[in-house]
Write an enzyme that holds these catalytic residues in place. Structure first.
Site, PDB file in Angstrom:
ATOM      1  N   ARG A  12     -66.590  31.706  49.059  1.00 23.18           N
ATOM      2  CA  ARG A  12     -67.616  32.239  48.165  1.00 23.18           C
ATOM      3  C   ARG A  12     -68.356  31.052  47.562  1.00 23.18           C
ATOM      4  O   ARG A  12     -67.896  30.424  46.619  1.00 23.18           O
ATOM      5  CB  ARG A  12     -66.962  33.102  47.082  1.00 23.18           C
ATOM      6  CG  ARG A  12     -67.893  33.447  45.934  1.00 23.18           C
ATOM      7  CD  ARG A  12     -67.281  34.446  44.971  1.00 23.18           C
ATOM      8  NE  ARG A  12     -66.003  34.032  44.405  1.00 23.18           N
ATOM      9  CZ  ARG A  12     -65.864  33.174  43.398  1.00 23.18           C
ATOM     10  NH1 ARG A  12     -66.918  32.598  42.877  1.00 23.18           N
ATOM     11  NH2 ARG A  12     -64.668  32.886  42.923  1.00 23.18           N
ATOM     12  N   HIS A  28     -68.483  34.432  41.427  1.00 17.65           N
ATOM     13  CA  HIS A  28     -67.842  35.703  41.742  1.00 17.65           C
ATOM     14  C   HIS A  28     -68.818  36.847  41.487  1.00 17.65           C
ATOM     15  O   HIS A  28     -69.000  37.736  42.316  1.00 17.65           O
ATOM     16  CB  HIS A  28     -66.583  35.871  40.893  1.00 17.65           C
ATOM     17  CG  HIS A  28     -65.860  37.138  41.131  1.00 17.65           C
ATOM     18  ND1 HIS A  28     -65.991  38.238  40.317  1.00 17.65           N
ATOM     19  CD2 HIS A  28     -64.998  37.500  42.100  1.00 17.65           C
ATOM     20  CE1 HIS A  28     -65.247  39.229  40.775  1.00 17.65           C
ATOM     21  NE2 HIS A  28     -64.635  38.801  41.851  1.00 17.65           N
ATOM     22  N   TYR A  54     -63.978  26.126  37.012  1.00 12.55           N
ATOM     23  CA  TYR A  54     -62.645  26.136  37.608  1.00 12.55           C
ATOM     24  C   TYR A  54     -62.562  25.566  39.025  1.00 12.55           C
ATOM     25  O   TYR A  54     -61.476  25.518  39.599  1.00 12.55           O
ATOM     26  CB  TYR A  54     -62.081  27.565  37.608  1.00 12.55           C
ATOM     27  CG  TYR A  54     -62.963  28.623  38.256  1.00 12.55           C
ATOM     28  CD1 TYR A  54     -62.995  28.783  39.630  1.00 12.55           C
ATOM     29  CD2 TYR A  54     -63.746  29.470  37.476  1.00 12.55           C
ATOM     30  CE1 TYR A  54     -63.793  29.755  40.220  1.00 12.55           C
ATOM     31  CE2 TYR A  54     -64.543  30.444  38.049  1.00 12.55           C
ATOM     32  CZ  TYR A  54     -64.560  30.584  39.428  1.00 12.55           C
ATOM     33  OH  TYR A  54     -65.353  31.551  40.008  1.00 12.55           O
TER      34      TYR A  54
END
Length: 379
Positions: A274, A278, A287
């Site tokens: 990805r 998200h 992160y």
């Protein structure tokens, strides 16, 4: 229990390496006959599909940033996994998506503006899955993993109806259900595989492992490769290079054929990434590292496949035409999005039940009276 060692892990099925060179892996041999089905037109359609959804996804992301939608789940980076598997399905198959399978819906006949309408909040569902024009493509499911239960129940029904294993490939049906690595940790997914194995459903679980369940890396979710979990339920399973559209197509075609023939369920784990957030409410820079993301961008599925097609002799005129079609699609979506009007509040009550219900009717009447009590007749 000790962690599974590297010797227990299969080499993902791959036909195209990261540079776009046709370099089949040792695990690809049994899937080669399914590639032999493909024509030059089929291969070019794969590129058109991927280019179109990339342009659509970028436009939709921009529209969300400009206040036209509350939320958008990007699909950038997952185009090959989705296009290959979707093109492997037959018209009679039923598709159960998660919520970022935009190109799968488009391939099955969904108007992309209906996806926008859903994410904008103009509709509760977006489209009617029973309408033939929508290609048996069921509604997006934002409740993680729930669609795997829906798919398994539907596949059980196909068995009960005798729609499987007749020997007629134009009649036999299968179910294809998409979910992500994060959803694989949900109880729903595991329960779905229990029932799928028990009832030998005609179904393929398509797990897009995009490496991150929002902010949790896949290695924290599972101490073993995710495809190996399926074996514990009695499902056949395989891991593929999800950024290789040829691998996605060939492996999906084989397992869907087997499902229709009555050989039971299977699971495909597509290793992809990805690239974007998200959803647009997420900030992936919090992160994950730029180095990680850049390493996956270097394996971009569209660039890889373009190189392969160029090696087969595809002209620059073809790519220019495909890219122009993609740009036109994005522009059309923008124009139609800006023209959308707010829906009537009555849709809140539509389709809650399949038949009229007195409580729903009472609530609808109350809301109409409440809104009429304001100056101007609207809250």
């Amino acid at each position: 229990m000790p962690r599974t060692g590297e010797d227990d892990r299969m080499t993902p099925v791959q036909f195209l390496d990261a540079s776009g060179t046709f370099t089949p892996s040792a695990t690809s041999e049994q899937y080669q006959p399914f590639l032999d089905r493909l024509t030059e037109t089929d291969l070019q359609q794969f590129y058109r599909d991927m280019a179109s959804v990339r342009a659509f996804d970028e436009e939709a992301t921009n529209l969300q940033r400009q206040g036209q939608m509350a939320l958008w789940p990007p699909s950038h980076g997952q185009e090959a996994a989705q296009v290959g598997s979707a093109r492997a399905a037959r018209a009679q198959d039923n598709i159960f998506p998660s919520y970022r399978e935009h190109v799968v819906g488009m391939i099955r006949g969904i108007d992309p503006i209906d996806i926008i309408r859903l994410m904008r909040g103009n509709t509760h569902g977006g489209w009617n899955p029973s309408d033939p024009k929508n290609g048996n493509f069921h509604l997006y499911t934002l409740v993680l993993g729930a669609q795997t239960l829906h798919a398994t129940g539907y596949a059980m029904g196909l068995n009960f109806d005798g729609a499987v294993g007749t020997g007629d490939p134009e009649r036999d049906e299968a179910v294809l259900v998409y979910f992500g690595d994060g959803s694989s940790s949900e109880g729903d997914v595991n329960e779905a595989m229990v029932f799928a194995a028990s009832y030998q459903t005609p179904q393929v679980f398509f797990l897009q492992n995009n490496q991150w369940a929002i902010s949790v890396p896949v290695e924290r979710q599972s101490r073993t490769p995710l495809y190996q979990r399926a074996a514990g339920f009695g499902l056949n399973s395989v891991q593929i290079d999800g950024n290789d559209v040829l691998a996605s197509y060939a492996v999906s075609a084989k397992h869907l054929d087997e499902a229709r023939a009555g050989q039971g369920p299977s699971l495909i784990e597509a290793m992809t990434y990805r690239v974007g957030a998200h959803t647009t409410s997420d900030d992936p820079t919090k992160y994950r590292s730029n180095e990680e993301t850049e390493s996956w961008i270097a394996r971009d599925p569209i660039t890889r496949f373009k190189t392969y097609l160029q090696g087969l002799g595809a002209s620059q005129a073809f790519f220019d035409e495909a890219d122009a079609e993609a740009a036109a699609l994005a522009e059309d979506v923008r124009v139609r999005t800006l023209a959308l009007e707010a829906p009537d509040s009555s849709i809140i009550f539509d389709h809650v039940y399949s038949e009229p219900h007195p409580v729903i009717a009472e609530q609808k009447t109350w809301l109409e009276q409440y809104e009429a009590s304001f100056e101007g007749g609207a809250a």
